[in-house]
Design a protein around this motif. Sequence first.
Motif, mmCIF file in Angstrom:
data_model
loop_
_atom_site.group_PDB
_atom_site.id
_atom_site.type_symbol
_atom_site.label_atom_id
_atom_site.label_comp_id
_atom_site.label_asym_id
_atom_site.label_seq_id
_atom_site.Cartn_x
_atom_site.Cartn_y
_atom_site.Cartn_z
ATOM 1 N N VAL A 43 0.836 -1.203 0.000
ATOM 2 C CA VAL A 43 0.000 0.000 0.000
ATOM 3 C C VAL A 43 0.872 1.254 0.000
ATOM 4 O O VAL A 43 1.902 1.304 0.676
ATOM 5 C CB VAL A 43 -0.927 0.018 1.241
ATOM 6 N N VAL A 44 0.433 2.262 -0.758
ATOM 7 C CA VAL A 44 1.022 3.600 -0.706
ATOM 8 C C VAL A 44 -0.063 4.567 -0.237
ATOM 9 O O VAL A 44 -1.202 4.506 -0.704
ATOM 10 C CB VAL A 44 1.573 4.037 -2.079
ATOM 11 N N PHE B 152 -2.692 5.937 9.576
ATOM 12 C CA PHE B 152 -3.069 4.832 8.701
ATOM 13 C C PHE B 152 -1.911 3.853 8.540
ATOM 14 O O PHE B 152 -2.110 2.639 8.442
ATOM 15 C CB PHE B 152 -3.499 5.363 7.328
ATOM 16 N N GLY B 153 -0.689 4.391 8.509
ATOM 17 C CA GLY B 153 0.474 3.516 8.381
ATOM 18 C C GLY B 153 0.600 2.564 9.548
ATOM 19 O O GLY B 153 0.843 1.360 9.373
ATOM 20 N N ILE C 225 -0.767 -6.936 5.207
ATOM 21 C CA ILE C 225 -0.697 -5.610 4.579
ATOM 22 C C ILE C 225 0.590 -4.909 4.993
ATOM 23 O O ILE C 225 0.975 -4.943 6.156
ATOM 24 C CB ILE C 225 -1.906 -4.745 4.976
ATOM 25 N N GLU C 226 1.234 -4.247 4.016
ATOM 26 C CA GLU C 226 2.451 -3.491 4.312
ATOM 27 C C GLU C 226 2.397 -2.139 3.611
ATOM 28 O O GLU C 226 2.155 -2.068 2.400
ATOM 29 C CB GLU C 226 3.681 -4.249 3.822
ATOM 30 N N VAL C 227 2.591 -1.065 4.357
ATOM 31 C CA VAL C 227 2.694 0.266 3.767
ATOM 32 C C VAL C 227 4.122 0.443 3.280
ATOM 33 O O VAL C 227 5.062 0.458 4.076
ATOM 34 C CB VAL C 227 2.324 1.368 4.778
ATOM 35 N N ARG D 234 5.272 0.433 -7.199
ATOM 36 C CA ARG D 234 4.245 -0.455 -7.768
ATOM 37 C C ARG D 234 3.420 -1.185 -6.703
ATOM 38 O O ARG D 234 3.454 -2.410 -6.599
ATOM 39 C CB ARG D 234 4.904 -1.471 -8.711
ATOM 40 N N PRO D 235 2.679 -0.439 -5.901
ATOM 41 C CA PRO D 235 1.853 -1.059 -4.857
ATOM 42 C C PRO D 235 0.601 -1.706 -5.446
ATOM 43 O O PRO D 235 0.280 -1.514 -6.630
ATOM 44 C CB PRO D 235 1.459 0.139 -3.987
#
Length: 221
Positions: free
Chosen positions: A3-4, A16-17, A26-28, A46-47
């Motif tokens: 995720v970005v 949110f992070g 999930i990984e920011v 490229r999230p």
Amino acid sequence: MRVVIVDDQGMVRAGFGVLLNAQPDIEVVGEAVNGEEGLRVVADLRPDVVLMDVRMPVMDGLEATRRLLDGSPDAADPPKVLMLTTFDLDDYVYEALRAGASGFLLKDASAGELADAVRVVAAGDALLSPSITKRLISEFSRLGAPRPPSRARLAELTERETEVLTLVARGLSNGEIAAELVVAEQTVKTHFGRILMKLGLRDRPQAIVYAYEVGLVRPGD
């Protein structure tokens, strides 16, 4: 799921992070403070999903989403975009859907709602609540008559597929459509998948926009 987060408020990005990185799946992987920077970060990392604020300086979320999902060669497999909004203040539902957003998320969402929203859009589904569908219908009422040029594509749909698209545009869920048509929910999903393929559409929000634009469904139906 990578995720970005693109938001000009540092507290929103940080909050949110923390919530998303606490999820095992999930990984920011990156952040940006405006749409212009967001496009660069997304191109580099490229999230799978981009959390995109609507209102930002330099370049807002609507323009960034359009550029991200415009189908250019270097965007062959673009991420899903989840718009961050205060909703009561933002009047950009229609434009965001036309730009290609897969849904909307309130900035005061809980940790569970946030994580679920990311999972939903990452899986290729749309996060489109009945209240947002009503806002979309209201916007079409304000804009007036639909634009008819692309209506010819409707001829490619079977009678049942046209029924399904009509019910989708009225805001019904797959389960509600299944009950309405007395078929299995999986059958509805199959029909809807064929609708997207035949009409060259990305997801549920785009299908709803298309149905209203070509006049298949009209406000008040």
